[in-house]
Design an enzyme around this catalytic site. Structure first.
Site, PDB file in Angstrom:
ATOM      1  N   HIS A  43     -11.099 -48.900   0.750  1.00 13.72           N
ATOM      2  CA  HIS A  43     -10.996 -50.234   0.945  1.00 13.72           C
ATOM      3  C   HIS A  43     -10.242 -50.844  -0.198  1.00 13.72           C
ATOM      4  CE1 HIS A  43     -13.768 -50.598   4.512  1.00 13.72           C
ATOM      5  NE2 HIS A  43     -14.288 -49.646   4.009  1.00 13.72           N
TER       6      HIS A  43
ATOM      7  N   GLY B   6     -22.483 -46.494   3.933  1.00 13.67           N
ATOM      8  CA  GLY B   6     -21.914 -47.457   4.881  1.00 13.67           C
ATOM      9  C   GLY B   6     -20.680 -47.064   5.376  1.00 13.67           C
TER      10      GLY B   6
ATOM     11  N   HIS C 149     -11.225 -42.819   3.530  1.00 16.65           N
ATOM     12  CA  HIS C 149     -10.434 -44.175   3.240  1.00 16.65           C
ATOM     13  C   HIS C 149     -10.903 -44.890   1.925  1.00 16.65           C
ATOM     14  CE1 HIS C 149     -13.598 -45.211   6.041  1.00 16.65           C
ATOM     15  NE2 HIS C 149     -13.676 -46.397   5.377  1.00 16.65           N
TER      16      HIS C 149
ATOM     17  N   ASP D 223      -7.079 -54.081   7.231  1.00 18.71           N
ATOM     18  CA  ASP D 223      -8.294 -53.855   7.898  1.00 18.71           C
ATOM     19  C   ASP D 223      -8.459 -54.754   9.014  1.00 18.71           C
ATOM     20  OD1 ASP D 223     -11.283 -52.627   7.054  1.00 18.71           O
ATOM     21  OD2 ASP D 223     -11.484 -54.174   8.494  1.00 18.71           O
ATOM     22  N   ILE D 224      -8.883 -54.570   9.938  1.00 19.33           N
ATOM     23  CA  ILE D 224      -9.156 -55.217  11.327  1.00 19.33           C
ATOM     24  C   ILE D 224      -9.919 -56.474  11.253  1.00 19.33           C
ATOM     25  CG2 ILE D 224     -10.871 -54.030  12.776  1.00 19.33           C
ATOM     26  CD1 ILE D 224      -8.638 -54.551  15.160  1.00 19.33           C
TER      27      ILE D 224
END
Ligand code: AMP
Ligand code: ZN
Length: 114
Positions: free
Chosen positions: A102, A93, A100, A32-33
């Site tokens: 997380h 959210g 995807h 994740d960026i």
């Protein structure tokens, strides 16, 4: 099929850079960026679907994604535990409407989430 304006399709296609940490037949894992934990990896299906509910209609791809997520947790050294999150829909959210999960770990997770 990929969606030309979709951020994660663009990453899957290699047209914008990402730090890839794993891949499988149907899925790709990359960092994740904007990490929210010492380890924060996104695992996405290669095929464009909007959310994990839609992905559940393709059980082989769903299982492939969860298997890659577990492998990533292992390779990240998250043996004390980790959290998998699938934000779904705007109230859930979700910001990027390509399915995807997380994978977050490397610190103790709070409950309930915000
Ligand atoms: P969500 O709110 O579940 O849709 O999460 C989308 C995630 O994508 C957020 O955690 C973002 O930090 C992450 N993200 C956005 N752009 C990128 C990018 N170019 N590379 C990696 N992760 C990204
Ligand atoms: Zn997409």
């Amino acid at each position: 099929m990929s969606a030309p304006t979709c951020l994660f399709c663009t990453i899957v296609a290699g047209r914008i850079p990402a730090t890839v940490v794993g891949r499988s037949r149907h899925s790709l894992a990359f960092r994740d960026i904007d990490p929210q934990a010492p380890s924060h990896v996104l695992v996405v299906p290669v095929r464009h679907v909007h959310n994990v509910g839609e992905l559940a209609q393709a059980p082989e791809e769903l299982a492939d994604l969860f298997t890659l997520a577990a492998k990533v947790a292992d390779s990240e050294g998250l043996d004390r535990g980790y959290r998998m999150v699938a934000n779904t829909g705007s109230e859930g959210g979700q910001i990027v409407f390509h399915a995807h999960v997380h994978v977050l770990g490397g610190r103790r997770m709070e409950w309930p989430p915000g």
